[in-house]
Design a protein around this motif. Structure first.
Motif, short mmCIF file in Angstrom:
data_model
loop_
_atom_site.label_atom_id
_atom_site.label_comp_id
_atom_site.label_asym_id
_atom_site.label_seq_id
_atom_site.Cartn_x
_atom_site.Cartn_y
_atom_site.Cartn_z
N HIS A 23 38.97 25.97 2.12
CA HIS A 23 37.42 24.60 2.34
C HIS A 23 36.49 25.05 1.60
O HIS A 23 36.50 27.05 1.17
CB HIS A 23 36.82 25.54 3.39
CG HIS A 23 35.68 25.01 4.46
ND1 HIS A 23 35.67 24.11 5.30
CD2 HIS A 23 34.06 25.08 4.18
CE1 HIS A 23 34.87 23.72 5.22
NE2 HIS A 23 34.19 24.28 4.99
N LEU A 24 36.48 24.21 0.80
CA LEU A 24 36.11 23.94 -0.46
C LEU A 24 34.84 23.34 -0.14
O LEU A 24 33.79 22.03 0.40
CB LEU A 24 36.63 23.06 -1.93
CG LEU A 24 37.30 24.12 -2.55
CD1 LEU A 24 38.75 24.01 -1.77
CD2 LEU A 24 37.73 22.70 -3.58
N ILE A 25 33.31 24.02 -0.63
CA ILE A 25 32.42 23.25 -0.06
C ILE A 25 30.98 23.33 -1.23
O ILE A 25 31.56 24.05 -2.34
CB ILE A 25 31.12 24.75 0.26
CG1 ILE A 25 32.10 25.68 1.19
CG2 ILE A 25 29.79 24.46 0.54
CD1 ILE A 25 31.14 26.57 2.45
N CYS A 26 30.57 21.91 -1.40
CA CYS A 26 30.67 20.84 -2.76
C CYS A 26 28.65 21.58 -2.31
O CYS A 26 28.20 21.13 -1.33
CB CYS A 26 31.28 20.03 -2.66
SG CYS A 26 28.97 18.18 -4.30
N VAL A 27 28.17 22.37 -3.90
CA VAL A 27 26.52 21.90 -4.12
C VAL A 27 26.35 20.71 -4.55
O VAL A 27 26.51 19.83 -5.53
CB VAL A 27 26.28 23.35 -4.79
CG1 VAL A 27 25.03 23.48 -4.98
CG2 VAL A 27 27.31 24.09 -3.93
N LEU A 28 25.73 20.37 -3.70
CA LEU A 28 24.99 18.66 -4.22
C LEU A 28 23.96 18.85 -5.17
O LEU A 28 23.00 19.57 -4.42
CB LEU A 28 25.01 17.76 -2.73
CG LEU A 28 25.64 17.82 -1.97
CD1 LEU A 28 25.64 17.33 -0.33
CD2 LEU A 28 27.10 17.01 -2.34
N ASN A 29 23.17 17.63 -5.57
CA ASN A 29 24.29 16.69 -5.50
C ASN A 29 24.49 16.55 -7.00
O ASN A 29 25.64 15.46 -7.28
CB ASN A 29 22.85 15.53 -6.00
CG ASN A 29 22.43 14.51 -5.02
OD1 ASN A 29 22.54 15.61 -4.32
ND2 ASN A 29 20.65 14.72 -5.22
#
Length: 177
Positions: free
Chosen positions: A40-46
Motif C-alpha cells: 500500500h503506497l501512500i503519497c505525501v501530497l503535494n
C-alpha cells in the motif's frame, strides 16, 4: 513570481533521464521486496505526486495507493517546525505493508510525525521511499529505506516540488543559488 521553465543555477541539477533511471531502479527494488504482498503506497501530497505516480508504474505489481497531506512550510522555503495533517488517509492500514512515498526528507520533523502517526494505525510493516534527502539539515534522524538522491542543503524545485506553488510540472529537479 512567475514559473520558470529554465534550470536554476544552484548546486542541484537532476535531469529527466537521471530521475527516470533512478525511479525505475527503486521500482525494481520495491517489486522484489514486496513480491506477492500487495503493498500500500501512500503519497505525501503535494510534492511527491510525480515521484509516486512514476514509482507505482515502475513497480509493476499488484498494489494499492492512498494520499495524505501535511503542512509545515506554507509558501515559505523553510519549515515552520510545526506539522499539521491537512488531508487524512481514505483506507485503513491495519495489517498492510505500507510504503510512505515522500518528495524530500529535510529536517526529519515531518517524517518523524508521519511515521508515528501511521505506526499507530497498525500496519504489518512501514517503510519510507524518498526521492531526495538532505542529511545535513536533519534535526531528527528518520529511516529512509528507499532513496533516490542525496543532495546538499539547497532549495530545490521541479518534478513535483514547488517554488511558490509553481514549477511542479518541470520534468527535472533544479535549485537556486
Amino acid at each position: 513570481m512567475t514559473g520558470s521553465h529554465q534550470p536554476g543555477s544552484g548546486p542541484v541539477q537532476i535531469n529527466q533521464a537521471q530521475l527516470q533511471a533512478r525511479v525505475n531502479e527503486l521500482g525494481t527494488q520495491l517489486r522484489r521486496d514486496y513480491q506477492g504482498q500487495e503493498p500500500h503506497l501512500i503519497c505525501v501530497l503535494n510534492g511527491a505526486f510525480m515521484f509516486h505516480a512514476d514509482l507505482v508504474r515502475a513497480m509493476g505489481i499488484a498494489l494499492t495507493v492512498d494520499f495524505l497531506q501535511t503542512s509545515s512550510y506554507g509558501d515559505a522555503k523553510q519549515s515552520s517546525g510545526e506539522v499539521k495533517l491537512v488531508k487524512d488517509l481514505s483506507f485503513p492500514l491495519s495489517g498492510r505493508h505500507v510504503v510512505l512515498v515522500e518528495d524530500i526528507v529535510d529536517t526529519g520533523i515531518t517524517m518523524h510525525y508521519l511515521l508515528g502517526y501511521l505506526s499507530g494505525r497498525g500496519p504489518a510493516s512501514l517503510k519510507v521511499a524518498a526521492l531526495l534527502s538532505k542529511p545535513s539539515r536533519r534535526k531528527i534522524e528518520v529511516p529512509v529505506d528507499y532513496l533516490g538522491f542525496t543532495i546538499p542543503d539547497a532549495f530545490v524545485y521541479g518534478y513535483g516540488l514547488d517554488r511558490g506553488q509553481l514549477d511542479r510540472n518541470l520534468p527535472f529537479i533544479t535549485s537556486q543559488e
